[in-house]
Design a protein around this motif. Structure first.
Motif, PDB file in Angstrom:
ATOM      1  N   SER A   1      -4.376   7.653  -0.964  1.00 42.82           N
ATOM      2  CA  SER A   1      -2.909   7.642  -1.001  1.00 42.82           C
ATOM      3  C   SER A   1      -2.330   8.962  -0.508  1.00 42.82           C
ATOM      4  O   SER A   1      -1.240   8.994   0.076  1.00 42.82           O
TER       5      SER A   1
ATOM      6  N   ARG B   1       0.835  -1.210   0.000  1.00 44.90           N
ATOM      7  CA  ARG B   1       0.000   0.000   0.000  1.00 44.90           C
ATOM      8  C   ARG B   1       0.860   1.247   0.000  1.00 44.90           C
ATOM      9  O   ARG B   1       0.501   2.258  -0.629  1.00 44.90           O
TER      10      ARG B   1
ATOM     11  N   ALA C   1       0.876   4.283  -2.806  1.00 42.07           N
ATOM     12  CA  ALA C   1       0.766   5.703  -2.463  1.00 42.07           C
ATOM     13  C   ALA C   1       1.883   6.515  -3.110  1.00 42.07           C
ATOM     14  O   ALA C   1       1.658   7.636  -3.578  1.00 42.07           O
TER      15      ALA C   1
END
Length: 237
Positions: free
Chosen positions: A188, A69, A73
């Motif tokens: 993000s 993740r 971002a």
């Protein structure tokens, strides 16, 4: 070729390229819906809404422990249409580029040029979360550049949500995937530490209002028709 002749030639080529990439908006900003009128200002720091912003900032920091993740971002920190088109190609279901889909790229670029956040950023000049807490972000090389650039609303989210609404109208079958990706793009910015959640949420409302207004412009509807025709033609190949 002598060196003194090469430099002017390079300058000519650079200027020619810049002119070629000059994108005209569909309508002047003063004719677009004014979020300073229809949407509230950022939450006061003493409000319950701001406590939620702080809570989401803490959530964003916790998400950085998820390497996948965090990488997303960082990847979604781009803001130029070409890079965004490349990234949106997967959820859209087709390569999007100036070479492969010129009509789709045209409407994307002109829409982004029309739907902007700078007016509202300059008006509120909200302090960004990483600056307020004096903490690092996922993208340290961006920190100094954006420190004095208003946080409300999120410009990256404005661009991503504009991309999403245009692409969904061109390919409705990809709506879920494209909108999910655009949602993640906004989150993000929270995860990276550059925006409050209310910055991101405001961006989506502002884009939705502006996008509705675009449909009153004949040039926009004509370009959308060309983009849909291009998509249908390529999809049948």
């Amino acid at each position: 070729m002598p060196r003194f002749r090469i430099i002017p030639l390079i300058l000519v080529l650079v200027l020619a390229f810049a002119q070629a990439k000059d994108v005209k908006p569909y309508v002047d900003i003063d004719k677009m819906p004014d979020a300073l009128v229809f949407y509230p200002p950022p939450p006061d720091t003493a409000s319950a809404q701001f406590k939620y912003d702080v809570s989401q900032y803490m959530w964003g920091k916790s998400m950085r422990a998820d390497s996948a993740r965090a990488a997303l971002a960082i990847a979604q920190a781009v803001s130029d249409p070409a890079s965004m088109a490349k990234m949106f190609s997967e959820p859209f279901g087709m390569e999007i580029s100036a070479k492969k889909t010129p009509a789709i790229m045209n409407v994307l670029e002109r829409s982004i040029q029309t739907i902007k956040s700078s007016k509202f950023k300059k008006h509120y000049m909200r302090r960004r979360p990483y600056d307020r807490f004096n903490e690092p972000t996922l993208i340290p090389e961006e920190e100094d550049k954006l420190r004095n650039n208003g946080s409300y609303p999120s410009g990256h989210t404005v661009r991503a949500w504009t991309f999403a609404l245009v692409l969904v109208e061109i390919n409705p079958d990809a709506a879920d995937a494209v909108l999910k990706y655009a949602y993640e793009w906004g989150q993000s910015r929270v995860i990276a530490g550059f925006h409050w959640q209310s910055d991101v949420d405001a961006s989506k409302v502002i884009v939705s209002a502006a996008f509705a207004r675009l449909h009153a412009e004949p040039a926009f509807t004509a370009d959308m028709q060309k983009a849909r025709a291009e998509f249908k033609k390529l999809r049948t190949k």
